[in-house]
Design an enzyme around this catalytic site. Structure first.
Site, short mmCIF file in Angstrom:
data_model
loop_
_atom_site.label_atom_id
_atom_site.label_comp_id
_atom_site.label_asym_id
_atom_site.label_seq_id
_atom_site.Cartn_x
_atom_site.Cartn_y
_atom_site.Cartn_z
N HIS A 87 0.85 -1.19 0.00
CA HIS A 87 0.00 0.00 0.00
C HIS A 87 0.88 1.24 0.00
O HIS A 87 0.68 2.15 -0.79
CB HIS A 87 -0.94 -0.02 1.21
CG HIS A 87 -1.89 1.15 1.25
ND1 HIS A 87 -2.92 1.24 2.14
CD2 HIS A 87 -1.95 2.28 0.52
CE1 HIS A 87 -3.59 2.37 1.94
NE2 HIS A 87 -3.01 3.02 0.97
N GLU A 135 1.43 8.04 -4.17
CA GLU A 135 2.15 7.66 -2.95
C GLU A 135 3.48 8.40 -2.85
O GLU A 135 3.89 8.83 -1.77
CB GLU A 135 2.37 6.14 -2.91
CG GLU A 135 1.10 5.35 -2.65
CD GLU A 135 0.54 5.54 -1.24
OE1 GLU A 135 1.33 5.51 -0.27
OE2 GLU A 135 -0.68 5.72 -1.10
N HIS A 139 3.84 10.91 0.16
CA HIS A 139 4.64 10.33 1.24
C HIS A 139 6.13 10.24 0.89
O HIS A 139 6.98 10.55 1.70
CB HIS A 139 4.14 8.92 1.58
CG HIS A 139 2.70 8.86 1.93
ND1 HIS A 139 2.22 9.28 3.15
CD2 HIS A 139 1.63 8.43 1.23
CE1 HIS A 139 0.91 9.10 3.18
NE2 HIS A 139 0.52 8.59 2.03
#
Ligand code: NAG
Ligand code: NAG
Ligand code: NAG
Length: 272
Positions: A87, A135, A139
């Site tokens: 994930h 992502e 992040h």
């Protein structure tokens, strides 16, 4: 502007509204003049100061992910995907990344086969590349102050390496914990199997399916700044915008939960 947008909003179906809550894939390509003036990594340091102490590496079980979607037909599990998938890899306690380091397809071209297998988008509406880029920008760019994570390529390489290291399927199978529609598992028995590999602080997360069963969805693994297992983090809420797209909760300790098989034809109804 609003006058043209409003009628559209009013006519949106619940499925589309759900998708609207997913991460915003547009508007992330901004490169500011400062980026060029100061260089991106300096700007990154200045803004984030690399102040995070812990990373969370999160793996998801595709069948569980599909249970987390409250609408039919949103989910797809590609034929090549039969295993736990990534994930994300998230620095903890970072409120927002600066969105100042855009990622392009060519950045990860050499990893594409691996990423398609181990980090696929399971949403029909979002390509895998969109998932990766999102992502990274949300992040990864915040983690880029650490050597070894300081480019999209390295961030995805490290993530794939961690995926190989944390071969959940193998750890579980060795303890006879395998996907099943009938057999529920206890949180304590699963934690006991995983703790030697993932540390004591790992969290197993569930969602509820349409039959109100607790269904295994993902595993969160805390890592230190230096990317080794284990980290003391107070804050359990990822500090994280991805919680919007990540509806899981810790599996309740006293309720047995299900680890559903993967069904490529009916990803959201693997057990009928
Ligand atoms: C960055 O962190 C150091 C300590 O690690 C601190 O002394 C410094 O003031 C911080 N800088 C900013 C801009 O927050
Ligand atoms: C999952 O991957 C591991 C190796 O990473 C492999 O041993 C296992 O067979 C895979 N599981 C499935 C269902 O393909
Ligand atoms: C990684 O960081 C942790 C926590 O700061 C420390 O205890 C450990 O010794 C470090 N490991 C390595 C290999 O540097």
């Amino acid at each position: 502007m609003w006058s043209s947008v409003l009628p559209l909003l009013v006519s949106l179906s619940p499925a589309v509204l759900f998708l609207l809550q997913l991460p915003d894939y547009t508007n992330t390509q901004e490169v500011t003049w400062e980026d060029y003036k100061y260089g991106r990594s300096e700007l990154q340091d200045e803004k984030q100061n690399c102040s995070w102490k812990c990373l969370l590496f999160t793996l998801q079980w595709p069948s569980g992910f599909c249970q987390s979607l409250n609408k039919e037909n949103l989910c797809i599990i590609p034929e090549s995907v039969n295993n736990w998938t990534i994930h994300g890899l998230w620095p903890l306690g970072v409120m927002s990344c600066c969105n100042c380091w855009p990622m392009f397809h060519s950045d990860v071209q050499e990893l594409e086969d691996d990423l398609n297998e181990h980090w696929p988008s399971l949403l029909k509406k979002a390509s895998s590349f969109h998932f990766w880029r999102d992502e990274w920008e949300k992040h990864g760019a915040c983690a880029a102050c650490v050597e070894g994570l300081n480019s999209p390529l390295r961030y995805f390489q490290i993530s794939l390496k961690l995926r190989r290291q944390f071969d959940l399927h193998q750890f579980l199978e060795a303890a006879d914990i395998t996907p099943s529609c009938e057999r529920p598992y206890k949180v304590s028995e699963v934690r006991q199997v995983l703790a030697p590999h993932l540390g004591d602080k790992h969290e197993i997360q569930c969602v509820k399916d349409h039959q109100d069963r607790q269904v295994w969805f993902q595993v969160k693994i805390p890592l230190s700044h230096n990317i080794t297992v284990g980290c003391d983090h107070q804050d359990h809420s990822d500090g994280d915008t991805s919680s919007r797209s990540s509806p899981g909760h810790p599996c309740p300790p006293h309720v047995p939960f299900y680890y559903y098989p993967i069904d490529h034809q009916q990803p959201q109804r693997p057990c009928g």
